[in-house]
Structures are given as C-alpha cells and as structure tokens.
Design an enzyme around this catalytic site. Structure first.
Site, short mmCIF file in Angstrom:
data_model
loop_
_atom_site.label_atom_id
_atom_site.label_comp_id
_atom_site.label_asym_id
_atom_site.label_seq_id
_atom_site.Cartn_x
_atom_site.Cartn_y
_atom_site.Cartn_z
N CYS A 59 -32.33 0.48 21.72
CA CYS A 59 -31.26 0.20 21.11
C CYS A 59 -31.70 -0.11 20.16
O CYS A 59 -31.73 -1.17 19.53
CB CYS A 59 -30.46 -0.83 22.21
SG CYS A 59 -29.24 -1.49 21.30
N CYS A 91 -29.65 -3.12 18.52
CA CYS A 91 -29.83 -4.01 19.42
C CYS A 91 -30.75 -5.22 18.04
O CYS A 91 -31.16 -6.30 18.33
CB CYS A 91 -30.68 -3.85 20.67
SG CYS A 91 -29.42 -3.97 21.84
#
Length: 108
Positions: free
Chosen positions: A33, A36
């Site tokens: 991600c 993230c």
C-alpha cells in the site's frame, strides 16, 4: 533514528491496545500500500513528539487478518484510536501530520 511505532499482531492486540493505560493509535497498513508507506514516517514523527501521551502501533493487515476484520477495516491506511479498551475515533487515508496531531489532541 529509532523506531517509535511498534508492530502489533492479532495475538498481541488485546494486551498492547485494549489493555493499554494510555491511548493507542493503531495504524492498519500493508507492504503493498503506497499511501501506507507514505504515512509511516509521519506517524514516527508524531510518536516521537507525543512520547508517552499516546502509543502508536501498526497492524499489518496481510499478516494479521483477524483484527482488521473485527473492527470493519475495509480500506487502508486506516488509523483507529483506542482509549480504555474502546475505539474512540478513526482517520482513514494518508493525512498530513498536523491533521493526525489535531485528531489525537481532540480525542485523547
């Protein structure tokens, strides 16, 4: 620079988060991600600045599917704030550091 955030697993979640004496911000994330990964250094800075006031932990959703499922995490990054064993707020997405600090000061 040291690491100020701590990895938490499905098995350590209760002890580290729900039984914590201090408020805990849980960052649900995954290796793949991008947002993230962009969020991670900001959380390190927030953890360093707030010190003992708030504990910041990370749950890798790929390695620990139980906890995100229990709290209805559908998209990541998602940050849930726990206080006294209960969820008291959440932030979804990659937010600016100031917004995270603001969120924590309003909810802790």
């Amino acid at each position: 620079m040291g690491t100020f955030t701590k990895a938490v697993t499905d098995s350590s979640f209760e002890a580290e988060v729900l039984n914590s004496q201090t408020p805990v911000l849980v960052d649900f994330w995954a290796e793949w991600c991008g947002p993230c990964r962009a969020l991670a250094p900001k959380l390190e800075e927030v953890a360093q600045e707030l010190g003992a006031k708030v504990k910041i932990v990370k749950v890798n959703v790929d390695e620990n599917p139980g906890t995100p499922g229990k709290y209805g995490i559908r998209g990541i990054p998602a940050m849930l704030l726990f206080k006294g064993g209960s969820e008291v707020g959440q932030l979804v997405g990659n937010h600016p550091k100031d917004a995270i600090v603001d969120f924590l000061s309003k909810n802790t």
